[in-house]
Design a protein around this motif. Structure first.
Motif, PDB file in Angstrom:
ATOM      1  N   THR A 126     -71.537   3.012  17.977  1.00  0.00           N
ATOM      2  CA  THR A 126     -72.837   2.841  17.332  1.00  0.00           C
ATOM      3  C   THR A 126     -73.376   4.200  16.918  1.00  0.00           C
ATOM      4  N   SER A 145     -68.432   4.765  11.992  1.00  0.00           N
ATOM      5  CA  SER A 145     -69.220   4.010  12.968  1.00  0.00           C
ATOM      6  C   SER A 145     -68.958   2.516  12.805  1.00  0.00           C
ATOM      7  N   ASN A 146     -68.808   1.836  13.921  1.00  0.00           N
ATOM      8  CA  ASN A 146     -68.679   0.377  13.862  1.00  0.00           C
ATOM      9  C   ASN A 146     -70.003  -0.280  13.490  1.00  0.00           C
ATOM     10  N   THR A 147     -71.093   0.273  14.025  1.00  0.00           N
ATOM     11  CA  THR A 147     -72.426  -0.269  13.776  1.00  0.00           C
ATOM     12  C   THR A 147     -73.389   0.886  13.533  1.00  0.00           C
ATOM     13  N   HIS A 149     -77.543   1.730  13.209  1.00  0.00           N
ATOM     14  CA  HIS A 149     -78.930   1.290  13.353  1.00  0.00           C
ATOM     15  C   HIS A 149     -79.854   2.397  12.859  1.00  0.00           C
TER      16      HIS A 149
END
Length: 282
Positions: A126, A145-147, A149
């Motif tokens: 993340t 990055s996988n995720t 935010h």
């Protein structure tokens, strides 16, 4: 166990990470991997303090980090600001496989940081973007990055103090050099609001410049600094990340100037604050 890698100048990086930890709702089971500054922000039993000798040696620094990851069975490593570490000492191939990695993304002068760097096998579970980004840094984050935010960290909540004129002061809040503090002092003295009241000047800094400070000026060492803002007639700062967030509720009495930094862009922060002030005072 979560471990936050927080290396950088002074209290700024630590304060920002503390704010993110609170935003993410992480209340326990975390450690701070940093210099002795960390104990001013976090409980000492949550701080892994890095000796000066270790900080100045890339090999020793990464070995020490690996040792702590294994010793504390760390499941999540959060890397603040510098994706490969401040000195680009982190080798992702050697991080234990059970340890997820996360990136706390503040603005970086990307081309300055990545010189002769290899991002092979760098992958974050993340990334938390908490600042404006240049395009190159944002592309790196998206690709590695996988995720992702996005968070807009908020100013600290401060209980309003009593508006007692006798208790007021001019406040210079800065953790930088003596030269920069003196520049902020001159900026204050040139402001029209300074000439309207004969109030004391407080300089709040983790450093001590009392030997060069003039009459009617007092050095203090208050942390967190935002507790001083309500009672200040004027607040004078540079344009670091935390300074610009914490002064946002007080923008009408905040004066500031950007300083040159190796990896940060205070001039862009100053521009964005000026745009905000214009849009809110029309």
């Amino acid at each position: 166990m979560k471990l936050f890698y927080v290396l950088g100048g002074g209290l700024g990086h630590l304060t920002r990470v503390k704010r993110l930890i609170s935003t993410l709702g992480i209340e326990s089971d975390f450690l701070i991997f940093s210099t002795a500054w960390a104990t001013k922000v976090f409980p000492s039993d949550q701080c892994i303090i890095i000796d000066t000798e270790v900080v100045n040696d890339k090999g020793k620094l990464f070995d020490y980090l690996l040792h702590q990851l294994i010793k504390h069975a760390v499941t999540d490593l959060y890397i603040d600001t510098f994706p490969l570490g401040l000195f680009k000492e982190i080798d992702f191939n050697l991080i234990p496989k059970q340890c997820r990695t996360h990136y706390i993304a503040r603005y970086l002068k990307w081309n300055t940081y990545i010189q002769k760097s290899s991002f092979q096998n760098v992958k974050f579970d993340t990334s938390y973007i908490i600042d404006f980004m240049n395009q190159e840094q944002f592309r790196f984050i998206k690709s590695n990055s996988n995720t992702v935010h996005h968070y807009q960290l908020k100013p600290s909540k401060v209980k309003a103090g009593q508006q007692n004129q006798e208790q007021k002061y001019y406040l210079i809040n800065h953790s930088g050099s003596q030269e920069e503090v003196l520049q902020l002092l001159e900026l204050l003295k040139k402001h029209p609001g300074y000439k309207q009241s004969n109030l004391p000047i407080l300089i709040n800094s983790p450093k001590d410049f009392s030997g060069v400070i003039a009459d009617n000026v007092e050095m203090i060492h208050q942390y967190p600094a935002h507790s001083l803002f309500d009672q200040a007639k004027l607040i004078v700062t540079g344009c670091g990340y935390n300074s610009m967030i914490e002064t946002l509720p007080f923008f009408e009495k905040h004066i500031f100037t950007p300083f040159e930094r190796k990896f940060d862009n205070q001039f862009e922060r100053a521009k964005r604050r000026n745009d905000f002030v214009l849009s809110n005072t029309r």
